[in-house]
Design a protein around this motif. Structure first.
Motif, PDB file in Angstrom:
ATOM      1  N   LEU A  14       0.829  -1.201   0.000  1.00 51.12           N
ATOM      2  CA  LEU A  14       0.000   0.000   0.000  1.00 51.12           C
ATOM      3  C   LEU A  14       0.867   1.256   0.000  1.00 51.12           C
ATOM      4  N   GLY A  15       1.972   1.195   0.729  1.00 53.92           N
ATOM      5  CA  GLY A  15       2.871   2.339   0.770  1.00 53.92           C
ATOM      6  C   GLY A  15       3.470   2.654  -0.585  1.00 53.92           C
ATOM      7  N   HIS A  16       3.815   1.617  -1.350  1.00 49.49           N
ATOM      8  CA  HIS A  16       4.362   1.827  -2.686  1.00 49.49           C
ATOM      9  C   HIS A  16       3.323   2.446  -3.616  1.00 49.49           C
ATOM     10  N   VAL A  17       2.095   1.962  -3.523  1.00 47.26           N
ATOM     11  CA  VAL A  17       1.020   2.510  -4.359  1.00 47.26           C
ATOM     12  C   VAL A  17       0.789   3.985  -4.019  1.00 47.26           C
ATOM     13  N   LEU A  18       0.734   4.290  -2.731  1.00 46.08           N
ATOM     14  CA  LEU A  18       0.518   5.674  -2.296  1.00 46.08           C
ATOM     15  C   LEU A  18       1.680   6.570  -2.695  1.00 46.08           C
ATOM     16  N   LEU A  19       2.890   6.014  -2.672  1.00 47.03           N
ATOM     17  CA  LEU A  19       4.064   6.794  -3.072  1.00 47.03           C
ATOM     18  C   LEU A  19       3.967   7.192  -4.550  1.00 47.03           C
ATOM     19  N   VAL A  20       3.581   6.253  -5.390  1.00 43.47           N
ATOM     20  CA  VAL A  20       3.420   6.553  -6.816  1.00 43.47           C
ATOM     21  C   VAL A  20       2.274   7.541  -7.028  1.00 43.47           C
ATOM     22  N   ALA A  21       1.180   7.338  -6.306  1.00 43.39           N
ATOM     23  CA  ALA A  21       0.025   8.234  -6.431  1.00 43.39           C
ATOM     24  C   ALA A  21       0.400   9.655  -6.034  1.00 43.39           C
ATOM     25  N   ARG A  22       1.152   9.786  -4.942  1.00 46.86           N
ATOM     26  CA  ARG A  22       1.574  11.113  -4.485  1.00 46.86           C
ATOM     27  C   ARG A  22       2.487  11.767  -5.522  1.00 46.86           C
ATOM     28  N   ARG A  23       3.368  10.969  -6.117  1.00 46.83           N
ATOM     29  CA  ARG A  23       4.270  11.496  -7.150  1.00 46.83           C
ATOM     30  C   ARG A  23       3.486  11.985  -8.360  1.00 46.83           C
ATOM     31  N   GLU A  24       2.523  11.183  -8.833  1.00 47.58           N
ATOM     32  CA  GLU A  24       1.728  11.576  -9.990  1.00 47.58           C
ATOM     33  C   GLU A  24       0.903  12.827  -9.693  1.00 47.58           C
ATOM     34  N   PHE A  25       0.277  12.848  -8.530  1.00 49.79           N
ATOM     35  CA  PHE A  25      -0.568  13.992  -8.159  1.00 49.79           C
ATOM     36  C   PHE A  25       0.270  15.260  -8.060  1.00 49.79           C
ATOM     37  N   GLY A  26       1.391  15.175  -7.370  1.00 48.92           N
ATOM     38  CA  GLY A  26       2.234  16.348  -7.184  1.00 48.92           C
ATOM     39  C   GLY A  26       2.797  16.868  -8.488  1.00 48.92           C
ATOM     40  N   THR A  27       3.218  15.965  -9.360  1.00 49.50           N
ATOM     41  CA  THR A  27       3.792  16.380 -10.648  1.00 49.50           C
ATOM     42  C   THR A  27       2.748  17.048 -11.522  1.00 49.50           C
ATOM     43  N   ARG A  28       1.569  16.449 -11.611  1.00 50.92           N
ATOM     44  CA  ARG A  28       0.538  16.967 -12.503  1.00 50.92           C
ATOM     45  C   ARG A  28      -0.054  18.283 -12.022  1.00 50.92           C
ATOM     46  N   ILE A  29      -0.250  18.419 -10.715  1.00 49.68           N
ATOM     47  CA  ILE A  29      -0.914  19.623 -10.213  1.00 49.68           C
ATOM     48  C   ILE A  29      -0.023  20.850 -10.345  1.00 49.68           C
ATOM     49  N   ARG A  30       1.299  20.646 -10.453  1.00 49.33           N
ATOM     50  CA  ARG A  30       2.216  21.773 -10.617  1.00 49.33           C
ATOM     51  C   ARG A  30       2.425  22.163 -12.074  1.00 49.33           C
ATOM     52  N   GLU A  31       1.892  21.373 -12.989  1.00 47.87           N
ATOM     53  CA  GLU A  31       2.061  21.675 -14.402  1.00 47.87           C
ATOM     54  C   GLU A  31       1.257  22.917 -14.794  1.00 47.87           C
ATOM     55  N   ARG A  32       1.902  23.805 -15.545  1.00 47.42           N
ATOM     56  CA  ARG A  32       1.220  25.026 -15.975  1.00 47.42           C
ATOM     57  C   ARG A  32       0.008  24.707 -16.848  1.00 47.42           C
ATOM     58  N   GLY A  33       0.125  23.646 -17.628  1.00 54.09           N
ATOM     59  CA  GLY A  33      -0.996  23.284 -18.498  1.00 54.09           C
ATOM     60  C   GLY A  33      -2.248  22.953 -17.703  1.00 54.09           C
ATOM     61  N   PHE A  34      -2.090  22.192 -16.613  1.00 54.46           N
ATOM     62  CA  PHE A  34      -3.239  21.851 -15.781  1.00 54.46           C
ATOM     63  C   PHE A  34      -3.822  23.099 -15.134  1.00 54.46           C
ATOM     64  N   GLN A  35      -2.974  23.945 -14.566  1.00 53.85           N
ATOM     65  CA  GLN A  35      -3.445  25.141 -13.881  1.00 53.85           C
ATOM     66  C   GLN A  35      -4.167  26.082 -14.840  1.00 53.85           C
ATOM     67  N   ALA A  36      -3.553  26.290 -16.025  1.00 53.63           N
ATOM     68  CA  ALA A  36      -4.196  27.168 -17.008  1.00 53.63           C
ATOM     69  C   ALA A  36      -5.507  26.572 -17.499  1.00 53.63           C
TER      70      ALA A  36
END
Length: 398
Positions: free
Chosen positions: A5-27
């Motif tokens: 579960l920790g590995h899954v959450l680690l990947v999920a956190r990485r994907e969420f953090g990377t995508r939410i900081r993208e200018r394309g998503f924010q714009a």
């Protein structure tokens, strides 16, 4: 179990953090919010208020003011009354749009083009009431007693379809929610597919799989991007509901909240289904140039589901709409519209959710096998049978 579960959450956190900081998503989020609020607010701002009228009273017509004010209040019409010095001044104010109409003494009503039916009833009714009272008084008849005798209460009206108005509001909310649902499913499923191809073509996937099992990486990617999509969906729903209430486009928030909540549930199922399918498809190719052709059938399925949903919204009781509201993945878009139209019972909704759950769980397992069997193969497109066989062998070996 905790490590898994920790590995899954680690990947999920990485994907969420990377995508939410993208200018394309924010714009994209800001632009979508502006479009949504604009579609709701701008017609109200520039279209004017259909219940708002400005009327000038000239000469003896000023005696109509108390009756007009009271009648407008009880009719739900906003009436702005003013006194006009002369007929010529009234004509000029009507011509330049300052006044909707001007009542000139007991002679006439002047308008620019046509007189709104509601305003016609209001002005004519007030004038007839005042003139009738004056004539009765002139004839020595007590107008108060006459009015009391004529004040017969109207017969009450009972509608056999009293729920139609509420159902119409629900259907409108569901229609727009399904449009956004389609956009979310399409966009975020593509994000998953692009992410898989990017990691595969850059060989990052080899580094990740040195510490993670393929299904953990797949689950984390789907969960992380899905959480981002859910948050965006909620933001858009809250913004749209707030704008609709502020402009009085929607007057009963409970109906909209229930409909949006129902669509959110289907978003979770629909996104998981399409995202896993997209990941399995993307794992079989190594270049983004090849992804468009590979993912074409998924896009056709999504677009087809959307058009079937539009048909179901217009004909919720048709056999095609009824059947497909139980068939995954069509049910993710079709069932919310049938529920809003009152064409589906609670039992039918639960049964459709059960079918969607079973289909999604089966697809998750299928996609995990394909992903595991194809994601490390660089070069030509991997055959589906080869990917499945390799993925199942890895599961047995693991």
């Amino acid at each position: 179990m905790n490590d898994t579960l920790g590995h899954v959450l680690l990947v999920a956190r990485r994907e969420f953090g990377t995508r939410i900081r993208e200018r394309g998503f924010q714009a994209g989020l800001v632009i979508t919010l502006l479009i949504l609020v604009g579609v709701i607010v701008l017609p109200k701002v520039f279209g004017g208020n259909d219940n708002d009228f400005t009327v000038g009273l000239q000469g003896s017509a000023t005696r109509l003011q108390p009756v007009l004010a009271q009648t407008a209040k009880t009719s739900g019409i906003t009436l702005h009354l003013s006194t006009v010095d002369s007929e010529q001044a009234g004509r000029q104010q009507v011509s330049d749009g300052t006044l909707t109409a001007v009542v000139v003494g007991d002679r006439q009503v002047i308008v620019k083009k046509t007189l709104d039916n509601r305003l016609t009833v209001l002005l004519q009714g007030a004038y007839q009431q005042v003139r009738s009272t004056e004539r009765l008084a002139a004839a020595g008849i007590n107008p108060v007693r006459v009015q009391q005798a004529l004040a017969v209460p109207a017969l009450p009206v009972q509608s056999l379809n009293s729920a139609d108005q509420a159902s119409g509001r629900k259907q409108a909310v569901a229609f727009f929610a399904v449009i956004f649902l389609y956009g979310q499913l399409f966009g975020y499923a593509m994000w998953v597919a692009l992410g898989v191809v990017e990691e595969k073509s850059s060989r990052v996937i080899e580094l990740l799989l040195s510490t993670l099992r393929p299904w953990q990486l797949l689950a984390g990617k789907v969960a992380g991007i899905g959480l981002l999509g859910l948050i965006q969906f909620v933001i858009l729903g809250v913004a749209g509901l707030g704008a609709a209430l502020a402009t009085k486009t929607l007057s009963v928030p409970g109906e909209a909240i229930g409909t949006i909540g129902h669509v959110l549930v289907w978003f979770l199922f629909g996104y998981t289904f399409y995202a896993c399918l997209a990941a399995g498809i993307a794992a079989r190719v190594s270049r983004q140039e090849d992804l468009q052709n590979a993912i074409g059938p998924l896009q056709v399925l999504l677009i087809g589901s959307f058009f079937i949903a539009i048909f179901a919204g217009q004909h919720p009781n048709e056999q095609l709409a009824s059947v497909l509201s139980f068939v995954p993945p069509f049910s993710a878009m079709v069932m919310p519209l049938r529920v809003a139209a009152g064409a589906a019972s609670t039992g039918q909704v639960l049964l459709a959710l059960l079918f969607m759950l079973v289909a999604t769980l089966a697809l998750v397992r299928f996609a995990a096998w394909v992903y595991a069997g194809a994601v490390l193969r660089i070069g030509a497109k991997v055959r589906l049978a080869d990917a499945l066989r390799s993925g199942r062998e890895q599961q047995v070996a693991g």
